[in-house]
Design an enzyme around this catalytic site. Structure first.
Site, PDB file in Angstrom:
ATOM      1  N   GLU A   1       0.866  -1.173   0.000  1.00 47.46           N
ATOM      2  CA  GLU A   1       0.000   0.000   0.000  1.00 47.46           C
ATOM      3  C   GLU A   1       0.908   1.229   0.000  1.00 47.46           C
ATOM      4  OE1 GLU A   1      -3.142  -0.169  -0.489  1.00 47.46           O
ATOM      5  OE2 GLU A   1      -3.387  -2.317  -0.149  1.00 47.46           O
TER       6      GLU A   1
ATOM      7  N   GLU B   1      -7.258  10.869  -0.306  1.00 48.59           N
ATOM      8  CA  GLU B   1      -7.780   9.837  -1.211  1.00 48.59           C
ATOM      9  C   GLU B   1      -7.082   8.497  -0.990  1.00 48.59           C
ATOM     10  OE1 GLU B   1      -5.111  12.607  -3.745  1.00 48.59           O
ATOM     11  OE2 GLU B   1      -6.509  12.740  -2.049  1.00 48.59           O
TER      12      GLU B   1
ATOM     13  N   HIS C   1      -8.734  -1.796   1.478  1.00 47.88           N
ATOM     14  CA  HIS C   1      -7.540  -2.397   0.905  1.00 47.88           C
ATOM     15  C   HIS C   1      -6.505  -2.504   2.018  1.00 47.88           C
ATOM     16  CE1 HIS C   1      -8.203  -2.086  -3.574  1.00 47.88           C
ATOM     17  NE2 HIS C   1      -9.262  -1.470  -3.064  1.00 47.88           N
TER      18      HIS C   1
ATOM     19  N   ASP D   1      -5.100  -8.583   1.284  1.00 49.94           N
ATOM     20  CA  ASP D   1      -5.040  -8.707  -0.168  1.00 49.94           C
ATOM     21  C   ASP D   1      -4.130  -9.862  -0.582  1.00 49.94           C
ATOM     22  OD1 ASP D   1      -6.742  -6.596  -0.266  1.00 49.94           O
ATOM     23  OD2 ASP D   1      -5.407  -5.230  -1.337  1.00 49.94           O
TER      24      ASP D   1
END
Length: 240
Positions: free
Chosen positions: A11, A54, A156, A161
């Site tokens: 990430e 975001e 996420h 993941d």
């Protein structure tokens, strides 16, 4: 011996490794011979910069959250990550993105790139696009298509993941693995010497002779064949 595979995900603060974005989470799950070994590496990383809103909405990692987790800067964990993935096949969804960020971070430390570490890259996004042309190829879409439970994936996250991606990869490659397995079995069979067992016949075979009615029916059948009857020609000693 099977090569190590690492199911890998990261990430980040954004989409552009070469434009100031940084890595904030790393996860890798080790797999050998299509079995998870239980060995993994999961790290939160302080980006040493701000976290765009975001990006935080995607993975839920704000600077405050990372500081609460005592996340170190990449310079403190880069060596550990490079040693963990060294020489492995990396299974990554949209590999260009994650490899780009890892190489950027490694370069900042003066460490070898992913490629220089001897890693082979398998991109499950490219695999999915080839396997399901014209269809959605996101991790969520693949989980739905392959009946993989993704209910735990609220945001996420690199670790969740990786867990889902591992299941997706195994599902997408199961048929190929089965075919390889069958070939392997055939090779094993060919390597083994063939032993033909000797069948002992009984010296007392029971002979069942045709009765008068059966012999009469047989003669009628031969009569119907006429001159083409090879049976009678052979009985008469003719050259057939």
């Amino acid at each position: 011996m099977m090569r190590r595979q690492i199911i890998l995900d990261t990430e980040t603060t954004g989409l552009y490794a070469e434009n100031g974005d940084r890595l904030v989470e790393f996860a890798g799950l080790e797999m050998v011979n299509r079995q998870m070994t239980g060995r993994f590496l999961h790290l939160y990383v302080h980006p040493e910069r701000d976290m765009p809103e975001e990006a935080a909405r995607v993975h839920g990692l704000t600077i405050d959250v990372l500081e609460e987790k005592n996340a170190p800067p990449f310079a403190k964990v880069g060596q550990e990550i490079s040693e963990f993935i060294r020489g492995a096949e990396l299974i990554i969804h949209n590999a260009k993105f994650d490899v780009g960020f890892l190489n950027m971070e490694f370069r900042r430390m003066g460490l070898p790139s992913v490629e220089e570490l001897g890693c082979e890259i398998t991109d499950t996004l490219a695999m999915a696009r080839e396997m399901f042309p014209g269809q959605k190829a996101s991790l969520d879409a693949l989980c739905n298509r392959l009946s993989i439970d993704r209910s735990k994936r609220v945001l996420h996250g690199a670790l969740i993941d990786c867990e889902l991606l591992g299941e997706v990869y195994l599902a997408m490659t199961r048929q190929q693995f089965d075919l390889m397995g069958e070939e392997g079995e055939e090779e094993k069979k060919e390597d083994k010497p063939v032993i033909i067992a000797e069948t002992k016949r009984s010296s007392r075979l029971k002979v069942i002779k045709a009765n008068a009615e059966e012999l009469e029916e047989h003669e009628k059948y031969l009569d119907a064949l006429g001159e083409a009857c090879i049976w009678r020609q052979a009985a008469a000693g003719e050259n057939v």
